[in-house]
Structures are given as C-alpha cells and as structure tokens.
Design a protein around this motif. Structure first.
Motif, PDB file in Angstrom:
ATOM      1  N   LYS B 255      58.184  38.360  45.578  1.00  0.00           N
ATOM      2  CA  LYS B 255      58.807  39.565  46.146  1.00  0.00           C
ATOM      3  C   LYS B 255      57.761  40.357  46.906  1.00  0.00           C
ATOM      4  O   LYS B 255      58.039  40.999  47.904  1.00  0.00           O
ATOM      5  N   GLY B 256      56.539  40.346  46.390  1.00  0.00           N
ATOM      6  CA  GLY B 256      55.397  40.971  47.051  1.00  0.00           C
ATOM      7  C   GLY B 256      54.263  39.967  47.132  1.00  0.00           C
ATOM      8  O   GLY B 256      54.414  38.811  46.708  1.00  0.00           O
ATOM      9  N   LEU B 257      53.147  40.432  47.639  1.00  0.00           N
ATOM     10  CA  LEU B 257      51.967  39.603  47.774  1.00  0.00           C
ATOM     11  C   LEU B 257      51.392  39.377  46.378  1.00  0.00           C
ATOM     12  O   LEU B 257      51.012  40.334  45.700  1.00  0.00           O
ATOM     13  N   LEU B 258      51.332  38.121  45.936  1.00  0.00           N
ATOM     14  CA  LEU B 258      50.861  37.860  44.574  1.00  0.00           C
ATOM     15  C   LEU B 258      49.349  38.060  44.466  1.00  0.00           C
ATOM     16  O   LEU B 258      48.608  37.636  45.343  1.00  0.00           O
ATOM     17  N   VAL B 259      48.944  38.729  43.403  1.00  0.00           N
ATOM     18  CA  VAL B 259      47.512  38.936  43.157  1.00  0.00           C
ATOM     19  C   VAL B 259      47.179  38.467  41.745  1.00  0.00           C
ATOM     20  O   VAL B 259      48.052  38.447  40.876  1.00  0.00           O
ATOM     21  N   ASP B 260      45.920  38.112  41.534  1.00  0.00           N
ATOM     22  CA  ASP B 260      45.491  37.737  40.184  1.00  0.00           C
ATOM     23  C   ASP B 260      45.100  38.994  39.408  1.00  0.00           C
ATOM     24  O   ASP B 260      45.290  40.117  39.898  1.00  0.00           O
ATOM     25  N   GLU B 261      44.528  38.805  38.224  1.00  0.00           N
ATOM     26  CA  GLU B 261      44.202  39.976  37.398  1.00  0.00           C
ATOM     27  C   GLU B 261      43.111  40.851  38.002  1.00  0.00           C
ATOM     28  O   GLU B 261      42.871  41.949  37.553  1.00  0.00           O
ATOM     29  N   PHE B 262      42.417  40.310  39.030  1.00  0.00           N
ATOM     30  CA  PHE B 262      41.380  41.099  39.706  1.00  0.00           C
ATOM     31  C   PHE B 262      41.852  41.614  41.066  1.00  0.00           C
ATOM     32  O   PHE B 262      41.056  41.997  41.910  1.00  0.00           O
TER      33      PHE B 262
END
Lengths: 166, 412
Positions: B255-262
């Motif tokens: 749905k949005g730009l996927l990011v990791d935990e950082f």
C-alpha cells in the motif's frame, strides 16, 4: 539537570502538591487570592490512586517526548535552556493528539479554552511548588548526575512494592 | 556526506533537523514540490474554518529554516531517480546527487474517475495551496458537496459549515470514519454534525459532476440518481503514496513504500518515512500503511538516525486518531471497529455523550474508543503498543480505571 522524582513509599495522598501547584499558577500566587480570581487556577499535578498507593503524577518531561512528536500544531516543544517540555497555548488548537499519546496521562484538556495544560516544572521558581509543598518529602527535586542508577531503581522498587513494605 | 530528503513536511523536517544535530558537517538538501514548506497539513482545515490564521499553519519560521543550515529547494518536484549514479532529477531537469536519500514525499489525493470531475469548482484538500483556493472561492450560504467519509472529509465539512456554507457529505461507507470507528461512535459524531446543519448521503458516491455551458459547476448526481445542487465540490476520497521519483526503478511497494526495521527501502541507501512509507505496525504485527502525523515525525527521526550510521530500530506504529468535532472529543487506537471472531469487545459506557469501548485479543489490549471523556487515553494507547497485559490490568481496565498509577502500580 534536576528532575522531580517521587518516593511513593512516603506519599500519604494529602494533595498538598495539587493545591500548591494551582496556587503557583494563579494570578495572585496566594491561596486566599486565588480563591477570588475570576479564572480558577488549575493544577498540573494529579494525586492518583492505585491499589494501596497514592502517587503524585505530573509530566515527566521525557527525553523522547511522544507529545512533541504528536503535536501537529507546533505547540508542544522542548525548551532549549531548561530541556523541559513546554506547551505554547497560543499555538494549541485542542486536537488532543498529545493526550492520545502521553503514556503517563499527564496532559489535561481544558475544554473551554480548547487548549491543554501540563506541568511546566515551575521553571521560573528555584524549586517546583509541588516539591516545596510536600510535607513528607515524597516529591524530591534532585540533581540528575547525583542520582545514580541504584537510587533510580530504589524509587521504582518502592513504587512497585510500596504496599508490601519491601 | 550529502543527505537528500524529498519532502518538507512532518517526516522531512524531522529527519533534516535530526541530521543537523547528528552530523553538523554534512550537507543536507531538502526538495519540496510545494512552494510553502514546513507547515502542518493537519492544520489546513483549521485555517479554512477561520480558527487560525494562515501564518499559524506554519510550524517553522523562515528564520528557523535559514538558521538550520539546510538547503531547501521549494516548488520543484523530484521526478526521477538513478540508483547507479546516485542522483535524483527535478522537474527543471537539474540533477542532485546524494550519498543517502530519504523519500518523505508524502501522499497525494486520489481523484476518482468520475465524469466531469476535472474543472472549475472541484477541489482536493491536502495542501495549504488547496486551502487557499477553497478560501478564495467559498461564499456564505452557497452549497458545497464533499465526496469522502474519512477524517479530511469530516473536518472539511465542519470547517466549511462554520464558514456558513451549506454542506452535504457524500460517502461510500455506511457510516463516517469507518477506517477506525464503529457505527455507534460514528453515529454520535454524525448526529452532532447533523445538528450543526450538515447533510449526509452515505452508502453513495458521485456518478457525475454537472456543469453549465461555461464549465461552471452547478450540481452533482449521486450513484442512486439523487441530484445535489453544488457551487463547490471537495474531493476527499483518500490519498495514495507519492512514488513519482521512482519512475521505472524497481522498489518494493504494497500500500506504501515498504521499509525494513531501520526505515530502509528495498533499494540500499534509500530510506522512506511518513505518509509514503509502510512500516511495522505493533498491533497487526505486520507492515501497515498508517499515514499519521506522529508516525511521520518519529519515522523521519528514525530514518535520519540510520542514515547517519546509528543502527536504531523503529519502535513501530499503530493506527490512532484524535478528534475534536463540534465539542465532542474522541480518541481511538489499535483495532476497535471490527467484530472479528477472536476479539472481545467490552462497552464500559454508552450514552449520547460518552462512549467507552475496549477491545481485547488474547492477552492484549487490541484497541479502544473513548468518546466524550478522553483524559488519560494516552495510557491506553501505550498499553495497546505493549506486548501483553496482565489479568489484573484487564480487570482494572474493565473497571474503568485508566490512570497510570492504577494500571502500573503494585501487583502488575
């Protein structure tokens, strides 16, 4: 930097802190005078009741203050000089986002004014009014450097086990 | 080190200020497609309503921005990206190279495919420029039809109502704010808005926007055939992440730009924060798109810390909303609007002025709605973000004891 710390084992729940807080934030800064003021002064500290404890709770002036992150109007800010968290009532629009995120529930809504109030740590006083007023020294104003990890822990342990007398 | 940030709203400003603090020698460039920067999007409806001035919408002064040492390029959009050469291109065809890039480009309003929607009198409401256009056009006692049932639609309806316009709200969902409220809480707010003079057409959409020979808006036809006279229409039918800069570049998007935990995207060295990003949600235990101001600020800071080489994990978001509509205050967080099988709902209070609902799942507080009295709601929000709650805490909550002391004192 000095911080307000609570020794819960000493708190009797007398609410002297609440009274002193309201008075110091009044126009006249006197108990008698404030009673006759048009706008009743409000307290920023609240003596909360738990199972068998009472706890004078006020803004902890968090290092990672969620209220500042959540404030979308720019009213909540960290004061550069004192490092305390302060609210500028002129910018507050009453969205209550800070109320939604304060993990201590230490921010109060003023419905009529549509703004929030919270502990300002009496930055214009040498010692916060609640600290001065506490008859049992449950509320202390302590230099943070001198306040070791052990002492911090002791305060937490007192909070957790107050009623067991451990 | 050259840091480039796309976007100068909550996430972008928070990131830039964090980088200034962490790495005073670094060069920081912030690019914004808007001419006006460092203002609060959440305040634009307050500006429309007249509660605050245009100046008060800005959360940083020009002086503060200048003093920060950050280079701001406003009114130019980042439209291209070359991950090999590590540069972005702008609408004026110039290129800016970066060592680390933060995409905090936010979101853009969705304009549904409706006949006649493009043209005079139809506005979206996202930016301060949108608000300026609406303010220039709004006229007392004229009719405005709002398409949408979310927070922007609801707050815009109240703002234009306050300005004396005849407001109709058209929404597809059966009740307003269905993204986070149940029908009961939404109903109380709808009643208050109805009392203020707002008319609701729910479970419907626009089927056509009608104009006169001069192209001027005169009415909208709804999906059920109803015709509403309209001098102005505001489209508040949701937003979508602004991903223009990526062009053909492959990047992981849900749905949005996927990011990791950082807060790093699937393209190394490119981070994302704010309304464009889809980050970890603590309640749903999965990446969820929660485009909210507080998360944008926190994510912007977290991304900046990682861009500057500190390994800091994002603590996670959750859906949460605070409303103050027509004097009714409401706070809700987590999942409180669905009756799913393993969710237990408890109603602590339910009358026309207060409504308190707590939702539990396993040993967690999954969500809550507090309407009317919202003091200490932050304690509950904090519990929603916790791993588990004890049986004692659950008893306290069900007894209506929401104070920090009651919930965290001895025996918890």
């Amino acid at each position: 930097m000095k911080q307000v710390m609570i020794d819960v084992s000493r708190c009797l729940g007398c609410k002297s802190c609440e009274l002193a807080c309201a008075v110091v934030h009044s126009e006249s800064k006197s108990l008698i005078g404030s009673v006759f003021e048009k706008k009743k002064p409000k307290k920023r500290v609240c003596v909360e009741t738990g199972d068998k404890i009472t706890f004078p709770l006020q803004c902890r002036h968090c290092e990672d203050a969620r209220c500042i992150d959540a404030c979308m109007s720019g009213a909540m800010f960290r004061d550069a000089e004192t490092q305390t968290v302060q609210v500028n009532p002129d910018r507050c629009v009453g969205c209550w986002m800070c109320v939604m995120v304060c993990p201590f529930g230490a921010i109060s809504q003023q419905r009529e004014e549509n703004t929030v109030i919270k502990c300002d740590r009496c930055v214009n006083e040498d010692v916060p009014a609640c600290v001065q007023a506490c008859p049992t020294k449950a509320i202390k104003f302590i230099e943070i450097d001198a306040f070791s990890r052990d002492k911090r822990n002791q305060y937490l342990i007192n909070f957790r086990f107050a009623e067991e007398g451990k | 080190m050259h840091y480039v940030i796309i976007g100068a709203s909550a996430a972008g400003i928070s990131a830039a200020e964090t980088l200034v603090r962490l790495d005073p020698d670094a060069v920081i460039t912030v690019v914004s497609r808007e001419k006006d920067i460092a203002y609060s999007r959440c305040l634009v409806t307050y500006y429309i309503s007249g509660q605050i001035s245009r100046d008060a919408v800005f959360i940083r002064s020009d002086e503060q921005l200048r003093a920060s040492g950050v280079r701001f390029i406003a009114g130019t959009e980042a439209v291209g990206l070359d991950t090999e050469k590590r540069h972005i291109t702008l609408t004026d065809a110039s290129a800016i190279s970066y060592d680390r890039l933060l995409v905090a480009s936010g979101a853009s309003p969705v304009l549904p495919d409706i006949k006649g929607i493009k043209g005079l009198g139809v506005y979206t409401l996202r930016t301060i420029a949108d608000a300026d256009s609406i303010i220039a056009e709004m006229t007392e006692s004229k009719a405005v039809t709002i398409l949408g049932d979310g927070l922007v639609a609801v707050t815009a309806a109240m703002a234009l109502n306050k300005r004396g316009m005849c407001v109709s709200l058209v929404g597809i969902a059966p009740h307003i704010l269905a993204g986070f409220l149940d029908s009961r809480a939404a109903g109380i707010i709808q009643n208050r808005m109805t009392e203020a003079g707002i008319r609701f057409y729910l479970g419907k959409s626009f089927s056509e926007v009608n104009r006169d020979a001069g192209g001027r808006l005169n009415s909208v036809t709804l999906s059920d055939g109803t015709s509403l006279e309209a001098d102005m229409a505001v489209i508040a039918a949701g937003v979508k992440p602004e991903l223009k800069v990526f062009g053909e570049t492959a990047v992981a998007v849900e749905k949005g730009l996927l990011v990791d935990e950082f807060m790093e995207t699937s393209v190394p060295g490119i981070y994302a924060a704010g309304d464009v990003a889809q980050a970890y949600d603590v309640v749903r235990n999965a990446p969820v798109w929660n485009p909210l101001w507080p998360h944008a600020v926190e994510q912007g800071r977290c991304a900046a810390l990682n861009m500057a080489g500190r390994k800091v994990r994002y603590s996670g978001s959750t859906n949460m909303n605070s409303l103050n509509i027509g004097g009714i205050s409401l706070v809700c967080a987590g999942i409180a609007n669905s009756e799913l099988p393993d969710y237990e709902s408890f109603y602590l209070s339910d009358n026309n002025s207060t409504y308190k609902k707590l939702v539990f799942r396993n040993r967690k507080l999954a969500g809550f709605i507090l309407l009317g009295k919202t003091e200490k709601s932050g304690v509950l929000t904090s519990l929603v973000k916790h791993e588990t709650i004890s049986p004692t805490q659950k008893d306290k909550l069900l007894g209506g004891h929401f104070s920090y002391t009651a919930l965290t004192g001895p025996d918890h």
